[in-house]
Write a protein that holds these residues in place. Structure first.
Motif, PDB file in Angstrom:
ATOM      1  N   LEU A  80     -61.434  30.270 -13.394  1.00 44.75           N
ATOM      2  CA  LEU A  80     -60.504  31.155 -12.503  1.00 44.75           C
ATOM      3  C   LEU A  80     -59.136  31.633 -13.501  1.00 44.75           C
ATOM      4  N   TYR A  81     -58.943  32.724 -13.098  1.00 46.38           N
ATOM      5  CA  TYR A  81     -57.659  33.407 -14.014  1.00 46.38           C
ATOM      6  C   TYR A  81     -56.660  33.757 -13.136  1.00 46.38           C
ATOM      7  N   LEU A  82     -55.471  33.908 -13.576  1.00 49.06           N
ATOM      8  CA  LEU A  82     -54.448  34.436 -12.839  1.00 49.06           C
ATOM      9  C   LEU A  82     -53.742  35.415 -13.947  1.00 49.06           C
ATOM     10  N   GLU A  83     -53.949  36.821 -13.810  1.00 50.44           N
ATOM     11  CA  GLU A  83     -53.128  37.632 -14.714  1.00 50.44           C
ATOM     12  C   GLU A  83     -51.833  37.636 -14.178  1.00 50.44           C
ATOM     13  N   MET A  84     -50.660  37.471 -14.880  1.00 51.46           N
ATOM     14  CA  MET A  84     -49.428  37.803 -14.489  1.00 51.46           C
ATOM     15  C   MET A  84     -48.470  38.641 -15.328  1.00 51.46           C
ATOM     16  N   SER A  85     -47.893  39.712 -14.677  1.00 47.71           N
ATOM     17  CA  SER A  85     -47.313  40.701 -15.634  1.00 47.71           C
ATOM     18  C   SER A  85     -46.008  40.998 -14.878  1.00 47.71           C
ATOM     19  N   SER A  86     -45.218  41.708 -15.524  1.00 49.97           N
ATOM     20  CA  SER A  86     -43.847  41.896 -14.962  1.00 49.97           C
ATOM     21  C   SER A  86     -42.971  40.713 -14.479  1.00 49.97           C
ATOM     22  N   LEU A  87     -43.113  39.757 -15.266  1.00 51.92           N
ATOM     23  CA  LEU A  87     -42.685  38.288 -14.866  1.00 51.92           C
ATOM     24  C   LEU A  87     -41.416  38.184 -14.690  1.00 51.92           C
ATOM     25  N   LYS A  88     -40.621  37.427 -13.643  1.00 51.42           N
ATOM     26  CA  LYS A  88     -39.506  37.489 -13.394  1.00 51.42           C
ATOM     27  C   LYS A  88     -38.776  35.959 -13.552  1.00 51.42           C
ATOM     28  N   PRO A  89     -37.526  35.641 -13.418  1.00 50.08           N
ATOM     29  CA  PRO A  89     -37.090  34.250 -13.704  1.00 50.08           C
ATOM     30  C   PRO A  89     -37.536  33.498 -12.584  1.00 50.08           C
ATOM     31  N   GLU A  90     -37.473  34.117 -11.390  1.00 53.09           N
ATOM     32  CA  GLU A  90     -38.114  33.337 -10.012  1.00 53.09           C
ATOM     33  C   GLU A  90     -39.564  32.977 -10.215  1.00 53.09           C
ATOM     34  N   ASP A  91     -40.275  33.618 -10.996  1.00 55.21           N
ATOM     35  CA  ASP A  91     -41.565  33.051 -11.132  1.00 55.21           C
ATOM     36  C   ASP A  91     -41.754  31.708 -11.850  1.00 55.21           C
ATOM     37  N   ARG A 111     -52.522  28.651   2.472  1.00 53.57           N
ATOM     38  CA  ARG A 111     -51.832  27.452   2.467  1.00 53.57           C
ATOM     39  C   ARG A 111     -52.468  26.230   1.748  1.00 53.57           C
ATOM     40  N   PRO A 112     -51.613  25.252   1.330  1.00 55.11           N
ATOM     41  CA  PRO A 112     -52.347  24.313   0.588  1.00 55.11           C
ATOM     42  C   PRO A 112     -53.280  23.368   1.389  1.00 55.11           C
ATOM     43  N   VAL A 113     -53.054  23.256   2.657  1.00 58.06           N
ATOM     44  CA  VAL A 113     -53.715  22.492   3.459  1.00 58.06           C
ATOM     45  C   VAL A 113     -55.344  22.589   3.369  1.00 58.06           C
ATOM     46  N   ILE A 114     -55.710  23.715   3.245  1.00 57.42           N
ATOM     47  CA  ILE A 114     -57.323  24.051   3.187  1.00 57.42           C
ATOM     48  C   ILE A 114     -57.820  23.968   1.735  1.00 57.42           C
ATOM     49  N   TYR A 115     -57.073  23.256   0.740  1.00 53.08           N
ATOM     50  CA  TYR A 115     -57.923  23.096  -0.560  1.00 53.08           C
ATOM     51  C   TYR A 115     -57.709  21.641  -0.764  1.00 53.08           C
ATOM     52  N   ASN A 116     -58.626  20.999  -1.242  1.00 50.69           N
ATOM     53  CA  ASN A 116     -59.042  19.507  -1.423  1.00 50.69           C
ATOM     54  C   ASN A 116     -59.187  19.067  -2.719  1.00 50.69           C
ATOM     55  N   TYR A 117     -59.243  20.043  -3.905  1.00 47.37           N
ATOM     56  CA  TYR A 117     -59.270  19.616  -5.016  1.00 47.37           C
ATOM     57  C   TYR A 117     -57.984  20.407  -5.789  1.00 47.37           C
ATOM     58  N   TRP A 118     -57.377  19.797  -6.864  1.00 51.73           N
ATOM     59  CA  TRP A 118     -56.140  20.230  -7.571  1.00 51.73           C
ATOM     60  C   TRP A 118     -56.357  19.789  -8.977  1.00 51.73           C
ATOM     61  N   GLY A 119     -55.637  20.855  -9.720  1.00 47.33           N
ATOM     62  CA  GLY A 119     -55.568  20.580 -11.050  1.00 47.33           C
ATOM     63  C   GLY A 119     -54.095  19.955 -11.223  1.00 47.33           C
ATOM     64  N   GLN A 120     -53.888  19.710 -12.599  1.00 50.58           N
ATOM     65  CA  GLN A 120     -52.641  18.686 -12.941  1.00 50.58           C
ATOM     66  C   GLN A 120     -51.486  20.017 -13.010  1.00 50.58           C
ATOM     67  N   GLY A 121     -51.693  20.963 -13.336  1.00 52.48           N
ATOM     68  CA  GLY A 121     -50.550  22.154 -13.326  1.00 52.48           C
ATOM     69  C   GLY A 121     -50.463  22.629 -14.871  1.00 52.48           C
ATOM     70  N   THR A 122     -49.868  23.688 -14.833  1.00 46.38           N
ATOM     71  CA  THR A 122     -49.405  24.142 -16.209  1.00 46.38           C
ATOM     72  C   THR A 122     -48.056  24.910 -15.748  1.00 46.38           C
ATOM     73  N   GLN A 123     -47.170  24.619 -16.877  1.00 46.35           N
ATOM     74  CA  GLN A 123     -45.643  25.049 -16.669  1.00 46.35           C
ATOM     75  C   GLN A 123     -45.403  26.502 -17.034  1.00 46.35           C
ATOM     76  N   VAL A 124     -44.811  27.434 -16.186  1.00 49.60           N
ATOM     77  CA  VAL A 124     -44.570  28.651 -16.764  1.00 49.60           C
ATOM     78  C   VAL A 124     -42.955  28.833 -16.742  1.00 49.60           C
ATOM     79  N   THR A 125     -42.398  29.122 -17.656  1.00 55.76           N
ATOM     80  CA  THR A 125     -41.055  29.519 -17.686  1.00 55.76           C
ATOM     81  C   THR A 125     -40.604  30.981 -17.985  1.00 55.76           C
ATOM     82  N   VAL A 126     -39.807  31.612 -17.268  1.00 55.03           N
ATOM     83  CA  VAL A 126     -39.565  33.003 -17.603  1.00 55.03           C
ATOM     84  C   VAL A 126     -37.891  33.013 -17.558  1.00 55.03           C
ATOM     85  N   SER A 127     -37.493  33.417 -18.811  1.00 59.93           N
ATOM     86  CA  SER A 127     -36.278  33.708 -19.126  1.00 59.93           C
ATOM     87  C   SER A 127     -35.590  35.021 -19.027  1.00 59.93           C
ATOM     88  N   SER A 128     -34.292  35.269 -18.686  1.00 61.64           N
ATOM     89  CA  SER A 128     -33.714  36.569 -18.351  1.00 61.64           C
ATOM     90  C   SER A 128     -32.962  36.887 -19.768  1.00 61.64           C
TER      91      SER A 128
END
Length: 128
Positions: A80-91, A111-128
């Protein structure tokens, strides 16, 4: 069981782009609904983008990312992919991949409630 592993996070400047990936293994996840969520400390996890397959393919995006983020799925690569462009600090957030096969009921795809499997996460940091 479905195992999910995210990658692709990092630090970028505002206006930049990133592509997150979520590698799935285990049961036939291609039939599951899939989503990307994000969370910052002290706030609830929020849905960013999601795909459902039944009764028809449906996409959902958080209003704040419409036109900037695109969710896609490559079943041949189990990714699964998420292409992110025009990133903002609030992302800036920890981004999580999720899969679900429980009854959706009347819940929004974001809504998170309908998902029963989760990954560990990956950090995204956008600086201004």
């Amino acid at each position: 069981q479905v195992q999910l592993v995210e990658s692709g996070g990092g630090s970028v400047q505002a206006g930049g782009s990133l592509r997150l990936s979520c590698a799935a293994s285990g049961n036939t996840y291609s039939n599951y609904r899939m989503g990307w969520f994000r969370q910052v400390p002290g706030k609830e996890r929020e849905g960013v983008a999601a795909i459902d397959k039944f009764p028809a393919t449906t996409y959902a995006y958080h209003d704040s990312v419409k036109g900037r983020f695109t969710i896609s799925q490559d079943n041949a690569k189990n990714t699964l992919y998420l292409e992110m462009s025009s990133l903002k600090p609030e992302d800036t957030a920890m981004y999580y991949c999720a899969a679900g096969n429980s009854p959706r009921g009347g819940w929004s795809l974001l809504r998170p409630v309908i998902y029963n499997y989760w990954g560990q996460g990956t950090q995204v940091t956008v600086s201004s």
